[in-house]
Design an enzyme around this catalytic site. Structure first.
Site, PDB file in Angstrom:
ATOM      1  N   THR A   1       0.820  -1.208   0.000  1.00 65.15           N
ATOM      2  CA  THR A   1       0.000   0.000   0.000  1.00 65.15           C
ATOM      3  C   THR A   1       0.861   1.268   0.000  1.00 65.15           C
ATOM      4  OG1 THR A   1      -1.668  -1.204   1.249  1.00 65.15           O
ATOM      5  CG2 THR A   1      -1.887   1.177   1.181  1.00 65.15           C
TER       6      THR A   1
ATOM      7  N   GLU B   1      -6.541  -5.675   3.863  1.00 66.36           N
ATOM      8  CA  GLU B   1      -6.489  -6.793   2.903  1.00 66.36           C
ATOM      9  C   GLU B   1      -7.723  -6.825   1.994  1.00 66.36           C
ATOM     10  OE1 GLU B   1      -4.650 -10.475   3.534  1.00 66.36           O
ATOM     11  OE2 GLU B   1      -3.716  -9.902   5.414  1.00 66.36           O
TER      12      GLU B   1
ATOM     13  N   THR C   1     -10.988  -3.872   1.130  1.00 68.04           N
ATOM     14  CA  THR C   1     -12.155  -3.326   1.810  1.00 68.04           C
ATOM     15  C   THR C   1     -13.404  -4.150   1.508  1.00 68.04           C
ATOM     16  OG1 THR C   1     -12.712  -1.892  -0.050  1.00 68.04           O
ATOM     17  CG2 THR C   1     -11.205  -0.989   1.622  1.00 68.04           C
TER      18      THR C   1
END
Length: 386
Positions: free
Chosen positions: A131, A370, A372
């Protein structure tokens, strides 16, 4: 398919593992959970205990320092830990599923030999640098770059919300980075970055709503140089490989979420039996009893969903849709049960030393991390042909 995973009748070795971890969770994890949560401190003594039990090596072969088990064994452990402390559970989940599993799935023999024994043994933690700021769910929008220069990758960029990335025992971060262009699109590869490496910095830890005993940092990479051989898997397959890791990880997160949901049930049943109002235990009142019954139904449904996804995975069959369903159902069960459990506990449910209060703060991230809830719905819709 392993039908016992669908029927819920587990072989003795699975039942014994669950009992062993349950006893550890109650006797070792639970007594210090409130302290570490309040202090925002990483539970090194608990992690050492899990390492001694072999939990970090559950799904890995013995030849690489593992316990020779499977992914479902990891899920059972996560469910038991999740009942009492989600921070500890996510430390294990991320250490195995996100830290060690990419090396096991995609690493060369040399990379496995170097990293897996210490990661599977719990002597070191690995992190999963995917991310990025401004990217969030859109992991394909990676801006971190890695360029080859004289036999080395030179990495520049940043990552955010990275679990297990700044502990005293963090030894590895796997990073996705743009390594070029292919067919007019970004070529994203994954690269192993040992810790410490000059130019790599784990920035100050986040001040989070929950998971306060879990280690989470933003990361920065300033001309970080690692050998060309640190490429993990095929060049240009980094994003695709990490999506595979996330599919597996969703089953693990579903197991953790199921534990959280069940933990809220267990705490609510105990409280409803002990707490009296207007002359009798509050569990005798239908409103309380029916609320707990619905909570139990949610936990049971979540467990059934992740058992089913795990059974498909172990059988080598497609499981993307079932993993997304399990993650969706279980994370929502955890959040719904945490809300109901807090209500049942009344004012006590608002006190941080109570397990349900921590679940109330901790469970929201289960609907985000991991993938939404919206991502799970998108995946399920695609799998049914929409």
């Amino acid at each position: 398919m392993n039908t016992f995973l669908s029927t819920g009748t587990l072989p003795d070795e699975y039942q014994q593992l669950a009992k062993t971890v349950r006893d550890f969770a109650q006797s070792v994890v639970a007594p210090v959970a409130a302290k570490h949560d309040a202090e925002h401190s990483f539970p090194y003594e608990v992690v050492a205990g899990m390492a001694e039990m072999g939990l970090f090596g559950l799904p890995f072969p013995e030849e690489w320092g593992g316990m020779g088990g499977d992914y479902f064994a990891l899920c059972l452990a996560l469910e038991e830990l999740g009942k009492v402390d989600q921070s500890v559970a996510i430390t294990l989940e991320a250490g195995v599923s996100l830290g060690a599993m990419p090396v096991y799935r995609f690493g060369t023999e040399e990379q496995k030999r170097e990293w897996l024994p210490q990661l599977a043994g719990g002597r070191a933690l690995g992190a999963f640098g995917l991310t990025e700021p401004g990217g969030g769910t859109d992991a394909g929008a990676t801006k971190t770059t890695a360029q080859l220069d004289d036999g080395q990758w030179v990495i520049n960029g940043s990552k955010q919300f990275i679990t297990n990335s700044g502990t005293d025992i963090t030894k590895l971060v796997t990073v996705t980075a743009v390594t070029g262009e292919r067919d007019g699109k970004k070529e994203i590869s994954s690269i192993l970055v040992p810790v410490p490496t000059p130019g790599f910095t784990a920035e100050p830890a986040y001040d989070k709503v929950g998971w306060n005993a879990s280690d989470t940092h933003p990361l920065s990479f300033d001309d970080v140089r690692v050998p060309q051989e640190n490429l993990l898997g095929e060049r240009g397959r980094g994003y695709a490989n990490f999506l595979q890791i996330l599919d597996e990880g969703r089953i693990a997160i579903a197991a953790l979420s199921t534990g959280a949901a069940q933990g809220c049930v267990d705490e609510s049943v105990k409280y409803a039996r002990e707490r009296e109002a207007f002359g009798q235990a509050i569990g005798r009142y239908q409103s309380i009893a029916f609320t707990i019954a619905r909570m139990e139904a949610r936990a049971h449904t979540a467990r059934t969903a992740y058992y089913d996804a795990a059974a498909l995975m172990l059988a080598g069959k497609p499981f993307k849709k079932q993993a997304a369903i399990a993650k969706l159902v279980a994370s929502e069960a955890a959040m719904d049960n945490a809300r109901d459990a807090t209500q049942i506990h009344g004012g006590y449910g608002f006190m941080n030393e109570f397990t349900v209060a921590r679940h109330y703060r901790d469970s929201k991230i289960l609907e985000i991390g991991e993938g939404t809830t919206e991502v799970q719905l998108m995946l399920i819709a695609r799998e049914v042909g929409l």
